[in-house]
Design a protein around this motif. Structure first.
Motif, PDB file in Angstrom:
ATOM      1  N   ASP A   1       3.073  30.247 -37.911  1.00  6.90           N
ATOM      2  CA  ASP A   1       3.381  31.627 -37.534  1.00  6.90           C
ATOM      3  C   ASP A   1       3.120  31.837 -36.046  1.00  6.90           C
ATOM      4  OD1 ASP A   1       3.712  32.916 -40.332  1.00  6.90           O
ATOM      5  OD2 ASP A   1       1.911  31.671 -40.466  1.00  6.90           O
ATOM      6  N   TYR A   2       2.044  31.249 -35.566  1.00  4.25           N
ATOM      7  CA  TYR A   2       1.702  31.367 -34.145  1.00  4.25           C
ATOM      8  C   TYR A   2       1.438  29.977 -33.585  1.00  4.25           C
ATOM      9  CZ  TYR A   2       0.873  36.152 -35.676  1.00  4.25           C
ATOM     10  OH  TYR A   2       1.020  37.398 -36.220  1.00  4.25           O
ATOM     11  N   GLY A   3       1.804  29.773 -32.339  1.00  4.49           N
ATOM     12  CA  GLY A   3       1.593  28.449 -31.795  1.00  4.49           C
ATOM     13  C   GLY A   3       1.282  28.475 -30.305  1.00  4.49           C
ATOM     14  N   ILE A   4       0.532  27.467 -29.881  1.00  6.02           N
ATOM     15  CA  ILE A   4       0.303  27.248 -28.452  1.00  6.02           C
ATOM     16  C   ILE A   4       0.700  25.814 -28.153  1.00  6.02           C
ATOM     17  CG2 ILE A   4      -1.446  26.995 -26.635  1.00  6.02           C
ATOM     18  CD1 ILE A   4      -2.960  29.317 -27.801  1.00  6.02           C
ATOM     19  N   VAL A   5       1.633  25.648 -27.239  1.00  4.10           N
ATOM     20  CA  VAL A   5       1.943  24.298 -26.780  1.00  4.10           C
ATOM     21  C   VAL A   5       0.940  23.992 -25.684  1.00  4.10           C
ATOM     22  CG1 VAL A   5       3.673  22.791 -25.750  1.00  4.10           C
ATOM     23  CG2 VAL A   5       4.393  24.611 -27.321  1.00  4.10           C
ATOM     24  N   GLY A   6       0.009  23.108 -25.988  1.00  6.20           N
ATOM     25  CA  GLY A   6      -1.021  22.842 -24.987  1.00  6.20           C
ATOM     26  C   GLY A   6      -2.004  21.793 -25.452  1.00  6.20           C
ATOM     27  N   ASP A   7      -2.820  21.380 -24.530  1.00 13.57           N
ATOM     28  CA  ASP A   7      -3.794  20.328 -24.794  1.00 13.57           C
ATOM     29  C   ASP A   7      -5.027  20.931 -25.475  1.00 13.57           C
ATOM     30  OD1 ASP A   7      -5.749  18.379 -24.665  1.00 13.57           O
ATOM     31  OD2 ASP A   7      -5.064  17.624 -22.709  1.00 13.57           O
TER      32      ASP A   7
ATOM     33  N   LEU B   1       5.278  31.893 -30.023  1.00  7.53           N
ATOM     34  CA  LEU B   1       4.548  31.030 -29.097  1.00  7.53           C
ATOM     35  C   LEU B   1       3.751  31.861 -28.101  1.00  7.53           C
ATOM     36  CD1 LEU B   1       7.004  28.111 -28.326  1.00  7.53           C
ATOM     37  CD2 LEU B   1       4.982  28.101 -29.799  1.00  7.53           C
ATOM     38  N   VAL B   2       2.551  31.404 -27.855  1.00  9.60           N
ATOM     39  CA  VAL B   2       1.661  32.082 -26.926  1.00  9.60           C
ATOM     40  C   VAL B   2       1.382  31.098 -25.789  1.00  9.60           C
ATOM     41  CG1 VAL B   2      -0.660  33.037 -26.661  1.00  9.60           C
ATOM     42  CG2 VAL B   2       0.610  33.451 -28.772  1.00  9.60           C
ATOM     43  N   ASP B   3       1.328  31.601 -24.570  1.00  8.12           N
ATOM     44  CA  ASP B   3       1.068  30.716 -23.434  1.00  8.12           C
ATOM     45  C   ASP B   3      -0.348  30.144 -23.507  1.00  8.12           C
ATOM     46  OD1 ASP B   3       2.527  30.266 -20.624  1.00  8.12           O
ATOM     47  OD2 ASP B   3       0.322  30.185 -20.407  1.00  8.12           O
ATOM     48  N   ALA B   4      -0.453  28.863 -23.145  1.00  3.51           N
ATOM     49  CA  ALA B   4      -1.751  28.189 -23.230  1.00  3.51           C
ATOM     50  C   ALA B   4      -2.805  28.855 -22.351  1.00  3.51           C
ATOM     51  CB  ALA B   4      -1.607  26.716 -22.857  1.00  3.51           C
TER      52      ALA B   4
END
Ligand SMILES: Cc1cc2nc3c(=O)[nH]c(=O)nc-3n(C[C@H](O)[C@H](O)[C@H](O)COP(=O)(O)OP(=O)(O)OC[C@H]3O[C@@H](n4cnc5c(N)ncnc54)[C@H](O)[C@@H]3O)c2cc1C
Lengths: 318, 248
Positions: free
Chosen positions: A294-300, B228-231
């Protein structure tokens, strides 16, 4: 006629799922125009169940039932179902609930349906919706026998207050002999278990190694969550097998599932599909988990999780 | 020791799940069938008993002729012989009653079954079978040792493990842990050749009736796209989880 629900307790206290099965039983009883009776075994005070609609509580207290024994518990449920003239028996889909359900079903010659997610869509014929194909589909199933046993899936119906003036009566249950004896119980105490948790924080191979689990545990402790992992993580011995979720591991039906460094393979998703809100943190925007979340963060994870911990601490403090 | 292992024939875990005939039947088109993963753990454990302690291993399936390749695969893994009860069951109660008839006619000591099947996930067959045959029963088994007729079993409980003692005859509902996944057996060429000659007996059903029927299937409603949420903006994630999803 009545609807009997088995309200599971642990160390005298009701599990959250017990309140859910009582809420569900109340709804089924209304549909059938009858009463709900809740059965408790070695629970000290059952009045909490009145809040969720239990007009009658049958309380069984017996030291022989201090340790769970499937045959003995199933015999008690059967005996009380007969005494209360119950045509529908509802248990929750806990490990113990699903252990006794088929035994009770044979005892009562009842059709048995587990993983039920909603109140009956029809009571004649008696039709319930259940999860099937490892949570990838649902089936509308008709129970054709006079007696019915239902295993309610966790977090599917919800807890609904429905205050009634209930009464509690005690019941002397017959303890049947069982040749299965408990020798030793080993339980991790002081930790939220995956089965009971509303929030689960889970880590995958993206976390690189067991030494990096400190931040997963810290995040979980701020949220009052249980920790979990993907299969390779437990296969590699980074985390205990009891944390492995998925098709071949544990099922998770939490309100919030946070997946960190987990790709979202189909077998992993099969185990967590039943969770309500899914959050994914992954460096790869193409990771399949983003399609399921549902929610996501593209990141390390090594940058995002410490920030999340810091901000959540502030949020919880405010 | 005479061991019976119940084998369910289920779609491979990566199968696409579709339905046919107005959503009343599972669509088997293009689906590959395998030994139910939970049963595979049990079968491997049975092979261990056979090799280390001496046991005969019979496998049984309640199903139509289309399940025979799955039974041959289990024979190739090392089971001695197979029984197929010739009926297409529609629910777990029916399966359990048919299996109970097989158990009663075979004088088995230990019956191993996966705790559930990966298709209908009913989680009822082992418990019903044990109750119908009056065998002892332990579900969610993650470890089993047999010494004569004494049995020690570990089962999973919420947040831990329980060790139990009991006697044969016994039915267990097994899962991963009965053996570890790395120890699962895959059929080799010799096993496959030998399996062709092993007996696969087809017996007629006793005519047990199902107590439930599936009226229709539904696929899950398509899910909305991920937000999507910003890192660099984890505050926004916290706010969404608090205000929108209301889960924290
Ligand atoms: C029969 C069968 C049953 C199975 N049952 C299960 C099961 O029950 N449960 C289960 O989980 N799996 C199961 N599997 C395995 C499954 O197919 C996958 O292999 C597994 O889920 C992958 O685990 P993973 O996502 O942790 O690892 P990987 O596939 O290695 O993915 C790691 C992810 O982490 C991301 N990543 C890497 N570095 C970072 C970083 N610094 N920050 C953030 N993200 C990062 C990567 O982009 C990648 O998406 C089963 C497989 C089979 C064949």
């Amino acid at each position: 006629m009545s609807v009997l629900v088995f309200a599971e307790s642990s160390e005298g206290k009701f599990k959250k799922t017990a309140l859910e099965v009582v809420s569900y039983g109340k709804k089924v009883a209304e549909q059938l125009g009858t009463n709900v009776v809740a059965l408790t075994i070695n629970a000290s005070d059952s009045s909490e169940l009145y809040t969720y609609g239990a007009e009658k509580v049958v309380s069984v207290t017996n030291d022989a039932l201090n340790t769970f024994n499937a045959k003995q518990y199933a015999a008690v449920v059967t005996e009380v179902a007969k005494a209360q003239n119950a045509t529908v028996v509802v248990v929750d889909s806990s490990i113990d609930g699903l252990y006794i359900a088929p035994i009770v079903a044979v005892n009562l010659e009842a059709g048995c349906v587990s993983n039920v997610v909603a109140a009956p869509s029809n009571t004649n014929p008696f039709t319930v919706k259940r999860k099937t194909f490892s949570n990838k589909a649902l089936s509308n199933t008709v129970i054709s026998t006079d007696h019915k046993v239902i295993g309610l899936a966790k977090n599917s119906f919800g807890i609904h207050e429905n205050v009634v003036a209930g009464t509690t009566e005690t019941f002397e249950a017959t303890i049947v002999a069982s040749k299965v004896k408990s020798e030793k119980v080993e339980r991790v105490t002081g930790k939220v278990t995956i089965a009971d948790a509303d929030i689960v924080v889970s880590g995958g191979r993206g976390l690189k190694g067991p030494e990096n689990w400190g931040m997963i545990e810290e995040l979980a402790s701020i949220l009052g969550a249980a920790t979990a992992c993907s299969k390779p993580v437990s296969d590699l011995g980074w985390r205990p097998h009891s944390e492995h979720v998925g098709q071949t591991g544990k099922p998770v039906a939490a309100n919030l599932y946070i997946a960190i460094g987990i790709s979202g393979a189909i077998q992993h998703l099969a185990g967590i599909n039943a969770s309500k809100v899914k959050v994914v943190i992954n460096t790869d925007p193409e990771a399949p988990f983003f399609k399921a979340a549902d929610y996501g963060i593209v990141g390390d994870a090594f940058e995002v999780v410490p920030k999340l911990i810091e901000k959540l601490k502030a949020f919880k403090a405010s | 020791m005479k061991i019976l292992v119940c084998i369910s024939h289920v779609p491979d875990t990566t199968s696409k799940i579709n339905f046919a005939e107005n959503d009343t039947k599972f669509d088997t088109n293009g689906v590959q069938f395998v030994i139910n993963p939970y049963d595979e753990f049990c079968l491997t454990r049975a092979m261990w008993f056979k090799e280390k302690q001496g046991a005969s291993v019979t496998i049984v399936n309640v199903g139509g002729a289309e399940t025979e390749p799955t039974l041959r695969k289990a024979l190739a893994i090392g089971a001695d012989n197979a029984i197929r009860v010739n009926v297409n069951p529609t629910d777990g109660f029916q399966v359990a009653k048919e299996l109970a008839a097989v158990v009663k006619s075979g004088a088995y000591d230990l019956v191993l079954a996966g705790k559930e099947s990966a298709d209908y996930n009913g989680q009822m067959v082992p418990g019903m079978l044990a109750t119908l045959t009056d065998f002892n029963f332990i579900n969610g088994c993650v470890g089993i040792e047999v010494d004569g007729t004494n049995v020690s079993v570990q089962r999973e409980i919420d947040g831990g493990n329980e060790t139990l003692s009991t006697n044969l005859p016994l039915v267990i509902g097994g899962q991963k842990g009965v053996v570890e996944e790395k120890d699962l057996r895959i059929p080799n060429m010799r096993g496959i050749m030998m399996a062709r000659k092993k007996p696969l007996q087809v017996i007629e059903a006793v005519g047990a009736e199902a107590s439930t029927t599936i009226q229709s299937f539904e696929k899950l409603a398509p899910k909305g796209a991920v937000k999507l949420v910003d890192a660099d903006n984890v505050d926004e994630l916290i706010s969404l989880l608090h205000n929108e999803a209301k889960v924290i």
